[in-house]
Write a protein that holds these residues in place. Sequence first.
Motif, mmCIF file in Angstrom:
data_model
loop_
_atom_site.group_PDB
_atom_site.id
_atom_site.type_symbol
_atom_site.label_atom_id
_atom_site.label_comp_id
_atom_site.label_asym_id
_atom_site.label_seq_id
_atom_site.Cartn_x
_atom_site.Cartn_y
_atom_site.Cartn_z
ATOM 1 N N ALA A 86 19.021 15.684 -10.653
ATOM 2 C CA ALA A 86 19.184 14.859 -8.716
ATOM 3 C C ALA A 86 19.520 13.575 -8.772
ATOM 4 C CB ALA A 86 17.529 15.175 -9.228
ATOM 5 N N VAL A 87 20.677 13.130 -8.935
ATOM 6 C CA VAL A 87 21.537 12.416 -9.357
ATOM 7 C C VAL A 87 21.246 11.471 -8.129
ATOM 8 C CG1 VAL A 87 22.661 12.909 -10.930
ATOM 9 C CG2 VAL A 87 23.275 13.234 -8.210
ATOM 10 N N ILE A 88 21.062 11.544 -6.562
ATOM 11 C CA ILE A 88 20.814 10.769 -5.298
ATOM 12 C C ILE A 88 20.131 10.746 -4.831
ATOM 13 C CG2 ILE A 88 22.640 10.160 -3.744
ATOM 14 C CD1 ILE A 88 24.988 11.547 -5.133
ATOM 15 N N ILE A 89 18.792 9.279 -4.804
ATOM 16 C CA ILE A 89 17.600 9.635 -3.511
ATOM 17 C C ILE A 89 18.759 9.295 -2.117
ATOM 18 C CG2 ILE A 89 15.514 8.636 -2.760
ATOM 19 C CD1 ILE A 89 15.631 7.730 -6.164
ATOM 20 N N VAL A 90 17.689 10.524 -1.401
ATOM 21 C CA VAL A 90 18.003 9.979 0.370
ATOM 22 C C VAL A 90 17.596 10.036 0.865
ATOM 23 C CG1 VAL A 90 20.754 11.366 -0.147
ATOM 24 C CG2 VAL A 90 18.729 12.551 0.313
ATOM 25 N N ALA A 91 16.693 9.835 0.959
ATOM 26 C CA ALA A 91 15.233 9.144 1.944
ATOM 27 C C ALA A 91 13.761 9.660 0.576
ATOM 28 C CB ALA A 91 14.742 10.533 2.588
ATOM 29 N N TYR B 141 12.702 1.858 6.130
ATOM 30 C CA TYR B 141 12.009 1.989 5.711
ATOM 31 C C TYR B 141 10.671 2.145 6.052
ATOM 32 C CZ TYR B 141 11.718 -1.950 2.568
ATOM 33 O OH TYR B 141 11.571 -2.553 2.098
ATOM 34 N N VAL B 142 9.830 2.331 6.479
ATOM 35 C CA VAL B 142 8.445 2.143 6.536
ATOM 36 C C VAL B 142 7.767 1.365 5.147
ATOM 37 C CG1 VAL B 142 6.771 2.048 7.903
ATOM 38 C CG2 VAL B 142 8.193 2.696 9.463
ATOM 39 N N ARG B 143 6.949 0.645 5.714
ATOM 40 C CA ARG B 143 5.750 0.172 4.806
ATOM 41 C C ARG B 143 5.078 -0.760 4.874
ATOM 42 N NH1 ARG B 143 6.182 -5.087 1.016
ATOM 43 N NH2 ARG B 143 7.410 -6.668 1.884
ATOM 44 N N LEU C 5 1.024 -1.294 0.150
ATOM 45 C CA LEU C 5 0.148 0.066 -0.008
ATOM 46 C C LEU C 5 0.798 1.351 0.384
ATOM 47 C CD1 LEU C 5 -3.050 -1.664 2.420
ATOM 48 C CD2 LEU C 5 -2.578 -1.093 0.012
ATOM 49 N N GLY C 6 2.183 1.539 0.538
ATOM 50 C CA GLY C 6 2.959 2.575 1.171
ATOM 51 C C GLY C 6 3.922 2.541 1.296
ATOM 52 N N TYR C 7 4.857 3.335 1.675
ATOM 53 C CA TYR C 7 5.983 3.969 2.200
ATOM 54 C C TYR C 7 6.022 4.967 2.737
ATOM 55 C CZ TYR C 7 7.016 0.612 -1.914
ATOM 56 O OH TYR C 7 5.998 -0.600 -2.965
ATOM 57 N N ALA C 8 7.034 5.611 4.272
ATOM 58 C CA ALA C 8 6.953 5.871 4.858
ATOM 59 C C ALA C 8 8.324 6.545 5.328
ATOM 60 C CB ALA C 8 6.005 6.691 5.669
ATOM 61 N N ASP C 9 9.083 7.567 5.829
ATOM 62 C CA ASP C 9 9.958 7.462 6.614
ATOM 63 C C ASP C 9 10.910 6.976 6.357
ATOM 64 O OD1 ASP C 9 11.154 8.572 8.993
ATOM 65 O OD2 ASP C 9 10.844 6.713 10.975
ATOM 66 N N GLY C 10 11.866 6.883 5.412
ATOM 67 C CA GLY C 10 12.638 6.360 4.300
ATOM 68 C C GLY C 10 14.166 6.932 3.923
ATOM 69 N N ARG C 11 15.538 6.233 4.927
ATOM 70 C CA ARG C 11 16.562 6.770 4.773
ATOM 71 C C ARG C 11 17.655 5.831 4.288
ATOM 72 N NH1 ARG C 11 14.131 8.926 9.151
ATOM 73 N NH2 ARG C 11 13.996 11.343 10.428
ATOM 74 N N PHE C 12 18.095 6.767 3.490
ATOM 75 C CA PHE C 12 19.969 5.668 2.458
ATOM 76 C C PHE C 12 20.674 6.165 3.082
ATOM 77 C CE2 PHE C 12 16.152 6.309 -0.209
ATOM 78 C CZ PHE C 12 16.977 4.287 -1.172
ATOM 79 N N HIS C 13 20.954 5.609 3.925
ATOM 80 C CA HIS C 13 22.682 6.499 4.441
ATOM 81 C C HIS C 13 23.686 6.137 3.891
ATOM 82 C CE1 HIS C 13 19.916 5.872 9.173
ATOM 83 N NE2 HIS C 13 19.230 4.608 7.976
ATOM 84 N N GLN C 14 24.072 5.121 3.514
ATOM 85 C CA GLN C 14 25.203 5.147 2.174
ATOM 86 C C GLN C 14 25.228 4.761 1.120
ATOM 87 O OE1 GLN C 14 28.694 2.329 4.361
ATOM 88 N NE2 GLN C 14 26.651 2.181 6.219
ATOM 89 N N PRO C 15 26.496 4.400 0.268
ATOM 90 C CA PRO C 15 25.801 4.458 -0.659
ATOM 91 C C PRO C 15 26.431 2.340 -1.022
ATOM 92 C CG PRO C 15 27.406 6.046 -0.612
ATOM 93 C CD PRO C 15 26.944 5.826 0.195
ATOM 94 N N VAL C 16 25.722 1.804 -2.273
ATOM 95 C CA VAL C 16 26.370 0.348 -2.081
ATOM 96 C C VAL C 16 26.532 0.623 -3.239
ATOM 97 C CG1 VAL C 16 25.004 -1.927 -2.364
ATOM 98 C CG2 VAL C 16 23.707 -0.028 -1.435
ATOM 99 N N ARG C 17 27.753 -0.915 -3.149
ATOM 100 C CA ARG C 17 28.431 -1.015 -4.414
ATOM 101 C C ARG C 17 28.815 -2.349 -4.314
ATOM 102 N NH1 ARG C 17 31.596 4.228 -4.883
ATOM 103 N NH2 ARG C 17 30.954 5.412 -2.788
#
Length: 344
Positions: free
Chosen positions: A264-269, A141-143, A87-99
């Motif tokens: 807008a090259v990096i999604i952070v949240a 993240y919350v879903r 149904l949905g998502y909220a309060d999501g953070r990307f904490h560091q890049p994945v290599r």
Amino acid sequence: MKTTSGNFFEDYTLGQVIEHAVPRTVGAGERALYHALYPARFALTSADSFAASCGLGEEAPLDELIAFHTVFGKSVPDISLNAVANLGYADGRFHQPVRAGDTLRSVSEVIGLKQNSNGKSGVVWVRTTGLNQRDEIVLDYVRWVMVRKRDVDAPPPATVIPELPAAVAADTLVVPEGLDFTAYNTTLAGEPHRWGDYTIGEKIDHVDGVTIEEAEHMMATRLWQNTAKVHFDATNREDGKRLIYGGHVISMARALSFNGLANAVIIVAINGGAHANPCFAGKTVRAWSEVLDKAETTAPGVGAIRLRLVATSGPSSDFPLRAEDGKYRSDVLLDLDYWALMPT
């Protein structure tokens, strides 16, 4: 009994912690397949040399949504195998890049439960955390997902609906270590538009469209090891259709947003998101974005921009979203609110 039919609504309890099986090592193959499935061409995740010029080392990170889909896919067998819909998502953070070479795994905690009035299903809220091989948090993240009941006579749990922020606060965004956009090359990136060129309230029609194919959707869902029955088993729905994984629509819309938001090259949240209507093969996805907010960061040459990304199977040029009754229009597939980083 060595097989499992997965969890149903009555199997979840508040505070339950589930460590999901099968860690996944991601690499250059995931990057290539991702770019084959979606028209993704953001420079920072496409070219090692471009990433190096932005202070991110000699190897470009993988697209943020590769990490999201991989972490999400790990949770599906335990959370949404018997889902009616995510149904949905909220309060999501990307904490560091994945290599390339990182190994990702997922852990989820049940933070909310509510049985539906029909007594046949209920909504489960979980916070899912993705970790790498060093047990560092990559994203969380919350879903919330609607899950069938195994036994309609099973007593309902106490209703608990978690309080979630309307958006991730700008001052809590995690900027990748070393990121520096002072030498950012807009020519190589594909567009000249920087953070200062966008105004709050501005809407951008991303112009292009992509018709969803059954084969590509099935390949993508298998790539993320997403085992939800509604995506694979046509007999699992009364209409006999396989539901397109919502993340497939997210990645398609994000890729389409390059035309107008190439920097807008990096999604952070991920502030919030809703799969407004189901998507099936044969629909043509188009997208538009709205600038919701802007914020400065302490990283050199780096600004944050909050965007609403809308995917629609109808026209994008008139920015459709809600009908007169306040509900999503029937052609709106996705309404996603996220923060991205952009050169100032």
